[in-house]
Design an enzyme around this catalytic site. Structure first.
Site, PDB file in Angstrom:
ATOM      1  CG  PHE A   1       3.366   1.591   0.030  1.00 41.40           C
ATOM      2  CD1 PHE A   1       3.410   2.121   1.360  1.00 41.40           C
ATOM      3  CD2 PHE A   1       3.583   0.851  -0.004  1.00 41.40           C
ATOM      4  CE1 PHE A   1       3.608   2.952   1.083  1.00 41.40           C
ATOM      5  CE2 PHE A   1       5.152   1.775  -0.738  1.00 41.40           C
ATOM      6  CZ  PHE A   1       5.242   3.430   0.452  1.00 41.40           C
TER       7      PHE A   1
ATOM      8  CB  SER B   1      -1.990   5.501   9.709  1.00 37.60           C
ATOM      9  OG  SER B   1      -3.445   5.838  10.291  1.00 37.60           O
TER      10      SER B   1
ATOM     11  CE1 TYR C   1      -5.524   1.660   6.887  1.00 37.35           C
ATOM     12  CE2 TYR C   1      -6.370   3.331   8.777  1.00 37.35           C
ATOM     13  CZ  TYR C   1      -5.453   2.999   7.425  1.00 37.35           C
ATOM     14  OH  TYR C   1      -4.217   3.122   7.173  1.00 37.35           O
TER      15      TYR C   1
ATOM     16  CE  LYS D   1      -2.187   1.287   7.389  1.00 38.57           C
ATOM     17  NZ  LYS D   1      -1.167   0.590   7.141  1.00 38.57           N
TER      18      LYS D   1
END
Ligand code: UFG
Length: 342
Positions: A83, A127, A152, A156
């Site tokens: 995470f 995500s 961001y 991912k």
């Protein structure tokens, strides 16, 4: 023999809930975090909920390759759930290098240290952002990924690719699972762990609860002229405990040797679209209060509507979201009151 799962970023919002569920499912857990975006509240909450005062915690920045290596070489780790990453979309646009450096370096260090030390099961927290603005909803895992609208989002996508490439190159020894989260909200029913945003919250539910408690004056609903029934955006809001349980199912699938492919991908959502206005109305109703809100211009980068087809996760992981949006919004409010009263 109990299996041990390392949770990197385990002191944060999602990591702490996952730690609780793993412990309750009988795993040994090692929590590691650099505490760059949280305090000890959730880690202490996890200990209280599980009664595990001895829960191992390591202050580790996974961007430090030697520190990652040390953690893996000194502990027998069967699986890692990664995470540890920065997650603010807007900030990533202003500081792209910080995001690429942190989110990519830390994940590559985790994979490298894991492989070197015989940990062959890696789960990455991805995500729904990788789908961008989908042409068709709900999205399945086969729905094409789109160009990311922020650094961001790009991290991912890149981390998904990195894990898939490493799995391929390992010739079958490394296993990977990518969980694509929709919108995780709410808090543990104990109200001892939850989301603790620093500064002004970016996400909808923390902004709602902070407005309700009087920390913020007014919620801005970004856009009411979208092509949806009530003009506001639609998302798939998933209860954080439901989401956490999906990790337990995924880890079990890996550790029990049930995987059918080297790297598997699952949408973790409810399959239920809810508009911003519907969510606000549900929050007011279930908690018996009135929220001060106004309509504001659209937020750049927002997609109009996205929700999951979670049937693959339902079938292969034996997992299903169970909590109603009302119960989840109640838990979010209980948590806000809990932290306000500290
Ligand atoms: N919203 C408001 N007011 C607010 C905050 C949000 O109206 O103060 C709206 C947004 O415009 C959006 C919806 O509420 O329509 C949900 O917004 P969030 O910021 O809570 O969630 P997003 O769907 O934008 O973000 C999620 C994840 C991110 C991820 C992003 C990519 O939380 O981690 O999807 O699309 F990067």
């Amino acid at each position: 023999m109990k299996k041990t799962v390392l949770v990197s970023g385990g002191a944060g919002f999602i990591g702490s809930h996952v730690t609780v569920e793993l412990i309750e499912a009988g795993y040994d857990v090692i929590v590691a975090d650099n505490m760059s975006n949280c305090d000890r509240t959730c880690f202490e909450g996890v200990k209280k909920i599980t009664g595990r005062e001895d829960l191992p915690f390591h202050l580790v920045d996974f961007c430090d390759a030697a520190a990652a290596e040390k953690l893996f070489s000194e502990n027998k780790i069967d699986a890692v759930i990664h995470f540890a990453a920065f997650k603010a979309v807007g900030e990533s646009v202003d500081k792209p290098l910080m995001y690429y450096r942190n989110n990519l370096d830390s994940f590559m260090n985790v994979i490298e240290a894991a492989q070197k030390n015989g940990c062959t099961n890696i789960l990455f927290s991805s995500s729904a952002t990788v789908y961008g603005e989908p042409d068709v909803v709900p999205v399945t895992e086969q729905t094409p990924r789109k160009d990311a609208t922020s650094p961001y989002g790009n991290t991912k996508k890149m981390c998904e690719d990195i894990l898939q490439d490493c799995v391929k190159a390992s010739g079958g020894s490394l296993k990977g699972i990518l969980l694509r989260y929709f919108n995780p909200i709410g808090a543990h029913p104990s109200a001892l762990i939850g989301e603790l945003p620093r500064g002004i919250p970016n996400n909808l539910v923390p902004f709602i609860t902070q407005t309700a408690i009087g920390k913020r004056e007014c919620l801005s609903i970004f856009g009411n002229d979208y092509p949806t029934e009530d003009g506001t955006c639609k998302r798939d809001y998933i209860d954080i405990v439901d989401l956490a349980r999906a990790h337990v199912c995924a880890v079990a699938r890996m550790l029990d040797g049930k995987m059918e492919q080297g790297c598997e991908i699952y949408n973790i959502g409810t399959g239920r679209p809810v508009s911003v206005l519907e969510l606000v109305n549900a929050f007011e109703k279930v908690n018996g209060l009135k929220l001060n809100y106004r309509f504001a211009p659209r937020r750049p980068g927002d997609v109009v509507a996205i929700w999951a087809d979670p049937s693959l996760a339902n079938e292969k992981l034996g997992w299903k979201a169970t909590r109603s949006v009302e119960d989840t919004l109640k838990s979010a409010w209980e948590w806000e009151k809990h932290i306000a009263g500290r």
